[in-house]
Write a protein that holds these residues in place. Sequence first.
Motif, mmCIF file in Angstrom:
data_model
loop_
_atom_site.group_PDB
_atom_site.id
_atom_site.type_symbol
_atom_site.label_atom_id
_atom_site.label_comp_id
_atom_site.label_asym_id
_atom_site.label_seq_id
_atom_site.Cartn_x
_atom_site.Cartn_y
_atom_site.Cartn_z
ATOM 1 N N ILE A 1 48.412 12.084 26.069
ATOM 2 C CA ILE A 1 48.988 11.351 27.355
ATOM 3 C C ILE A 1 48.241 11.111 28.239
ATOM 4 N N GLY A 2 47.077 11.573 28.665
ATOM 5 C CA GLY A 2 46.157 11.511 29.858
ATOM 6 C C GLY A 2 44.898 12.356 29.916
ATOM 7 N N LEU A 3 44.237 12.286 31.053
ATOM 8 C CA LEU A 3 42.966 13.059 31.256
ATOM 9 C C LEU A 3 43.000 13.566 32.888
ATOM 10 N N ARG A 4 42.292 14.758 32.992
ATOM 11 C CA ARG A 4 41.871 14.834 34.347
ATOM 12 C C ARG A 4 40.445 15.483 34.378
ATOM 13 N N ALA A 5 39.741 15.144 35.405
ATOM 14 C CA ALA A 5 38.183 15.870 35.419
ATOM 15 C C ALA A 5 38.034 15.745 36.818
ATOM 16 N N GLU A 6 37.474 17.174 37.454
ATOM 17 C CA GLU A 6 37.001 16.992 38.483
ATOM 18 C C GLU A 6 35.657 15.969 38.936
ATOM 19 N N ILE A 7 35.266 15.733 37.819
ATOM 20 C CA ILE A 7 34.077 14.669 38.218
ATOM 21 C C ILE A 7 34.397 13.290 38.567
ATOM 22 N N SER A 8 35.948 13.044 38.231
ATOM 23 C CA SER A 8 36.398 11.830 38.298
ATOM 24 C C SER A 8 37.555 11.679 39.266
ATOM 25 N N GLY A 9 37.627 11.025 40.403
ATOM 26 C CA GLY A 9 38.736 10.720 41.196
ATOM 27 C C GLY A 9 40.032 9.958 40.282
ATOM 28 N N MET A 10 39.597 9.367 39.264
ATOM 29 C CA MET A 10 40.582 8.667 38.426
ATOM 30 C C MET A 10 40.145 8.573 37.024
ATOM 31 N N ALA A 11 40.839 9.535 36.138
ATOM 32 C CA ALA A 11 40.313 9.547 34.531
ATOM 33 C C ALA A 11 41.483 8.973 34.023
ATOM 34 N N SER A 12 41.237 8.186 33.066
ATOM 35 C CA SER A 12 42.297 7.671 32.070
ATOM 36 C C SER A 12 41.690 7.376 30.705
ATOM 37 N N ILE A 13 42.507 7.052 29.939
ATOM 38 C CA ILE A 13 42.188 6.586 28.681
ATOM 39 C C ILE A 13 42.254 4.979 28.728
ATOM 40 N N HIS A 14 41.141 4.577 28.356
ATOM 41 C CA HIS A 14 41.120 2.967 28.211
ATOM 42 C C HIS A 14 41.084 2.414 26.790
ATOM 43 N N GLU A 15 41.448 1.300 26.503
ATOM 44 C CA GLU A 15 41.435 0.735 25.205
ATOM 45 C C GLU A 15 40.629 -0.612 25.612
ATOM 46 N N THR A 16 39.705 -0.840 24.597
ATOM 47 C CA THR A 16 38.787 -2.163 24.555
ATOM 48 C C THR A 16 39.425 -3.168 23.512
ATOM 49 N N ARG A 17 39.709 -4.299 23.926
ATOM 50 C CA ARG A 17 40.224 -5.230 23.193
ATOM 51 C C ARG A 17 39.273 -6.416 23.202
ATOM 52 N N THR A 18 39.066 -7.116 22.027
ATOM 53 C CA THR A 18 38.253 -8.198 22.026
ATOM 54 C C THR A 18 39.233 -9.429 21.213
ATOM 55 N N ASN A 19 39.468 -10.416 21.894
ATOM 56 C CA ASN A 19 40.401 -11.377 21.467
ATOM 57 C C ASN A 19 39.890 -12.364 20.456
ATOM 58 N N SER A 20 40.704 -13.279 19.877
ATOM 59 C CA SER A 20 39.997 -14.302 18.956
ATOM 60 C C SER A 20 39.025 -15.036 19.323
ATOM 61 N N ASP A 21 38.849 -15.371 20.801
ATOM 62 C CA ASP A 21 37.717 -16.107 21.368
ATOM 63 C C ASP A 21 36.706 -15.245 21.439
ATOM 64 N N GLY A 22 36.666 -13.951 21.015
ATOM 65 C CA GLY A 22 35.335 -13.100 21.147
ATOM 66 C C GLY A 22 35.169 -12.576 22.712
ATOM 67 N N VAL A 23 36.529 -12.703 23.466
ATOM 68 C CA VAL A 23 36.464 -12.221 24.852
ATOM 69 C C VAL A 23 36.900 -10.633 24.947
ATOM 70 N N SER A 24 36.220 -9.884 25.554
ATOM 71 C CA SER A 24 36.560 -8.396 25.600
ATOM 72 C C SER A 24 37.209 -8.003 26.716
ATOM 73 N N SER A 25 37.907 -7.179 26.712
ATOM 74 C CA SER A 25 38.559 -6.744 28.079
ATOM 75 C C SER A 25 38.973 -5.226 27.753
ATOM 76 N N MET A 26 39.361 -4.390 28.905
ATOM 77 C CA MET A 26 39.848 -2.975 28.561
ATOM 78 C C MET A 26 41.009 -2.837 29.627
ATOM 79 N N ALA A 27 41.886 -2.049 29.083
ATOM 80 C CA ALA A 27 43.063 -1.492 30.073
ATOM 81 C C ALA A 27 43.456 -0.307 29.592
ATOM 82 N N PRO A 28 44.277 0.222 30.712
ATOM 83 C CA PRO A 28 44.676 1.683 30.375
ATOM 84 C C PRO A 28 45.483 1.610 28.940
ATOM 85 N N ALA A 29 45.199 2.599 28.075
ATOM 86 C CA ALA A 29 45.813 2.728 26.731
ATOM 87 C C ALA A 29 47.320 3.351 26.911
#
Lengths: 207, 160
Positions: free
Chosen positions: B69-97
């Motif tokens: 459900i999540g991540l924590r790391a001292e090295i990061s002020g904000m750690a989270s899991i992201h998902e990369t998506r590539t749509n049918s036009d070949g445009v990639s984006s990322m968002a919290p998973a």
Amino acid sequence: MMRVAKIAAIGAAAVFAALFVGWWQVDGPGADSAPGKRSLPLTAMEFSLTDQDGRDVGPETLIGEPSLVFFGFTYCPDVCPTTLSDISGWLDEIGPDAEDLNTVFITVDPDRDTVETMAEYVSYFHPQIQGWTGLPDQIAAIADGFRATYEKVEGENGEYTMNHTAGVFLFDATGRFVTTIDYHEPREFAVPKIRRAMQNRTERAES
Amino acid sequence: MFKTFAKAIQSLSVALLMGLPMASSAQQLSENASIVVESPWARASLGMSRPGGAYLTVRNEGSDQISLIGLRAEISGMASIHETRTNSDGVSSMAPADDIVIPPGGMFALEPGGYHAMLMQLQSPLVEGETFPLTLLFSDGTELEITVPVLGIGARGPEG
Ligand SMILES: [Cu+2]
């Protein structure tokens, strides 16, 4: 009389074959992308950018040798370094044949990606990979010519990321768009596609 | 070529060295001792202003379904899991998973182009050859701390 008919038949067959090949490549199953989304030829583009060494670059920098171009940004933690690593691997695989291939990473985030940033970033990948940046309107001009898109997405804490076309564009030495290597395409398709873009050049040189 | 090979060997030995303490600390911290994390790695960062990316594989060896459900790391002020998506036009984006559900006996890989540990607001740069602790948070309350080796910016996988 028979001979004339035979020549006419051969001629017709040749015309038909040429039309078929054209259809196959442009609209048929051999088409590389959706209609209307094909990159313009480099000869029809106008843009002026700066490379990692501070030199002015434009379409003329690419025309004359085959080119491989990728859009991205250095604040990109996943897709961009992965793709640049992949490109580095393809160049290694092709070896000396790929030495003349223009290989360029173009930022879609010129506000943060300065010439110095691009120079440092590309230095971590294959030495042949160049990094281009420029004024926002010039980045917009090249992306438009490539039919590539990008968009700034604001985060919660004043940070932002960029959505962008993640495919790798291939052009032959005349500047004609050949194909793209899509992000999720199996790796084994990439090298033959690059060779195809390089091949067009050999054909032209021999004819 | 030789340099690449030497680099691969070096990264591999780092991974092997990291492997042992990582596995034992995983056993200690996982309450049901059934969650195993394999092949963690991160890319070196260019300074501290850019987000870092890390990858790993989670294996559920227990008899109950779990969710990452999540991540924590001292090295990061904000750690989270992201998902990369590539749509049918070949445009990639990322968002919290969304939460990542792992069935009993199942596994889930965070890997380039799919899911990544997004390490924003780095408190110190990710330096090639160093390691940092990363804590994985699970739906059953398990907090699993692992050690992540930092590979080069151009690394393609846990072997460099
Ligand atoms: Cu991310």
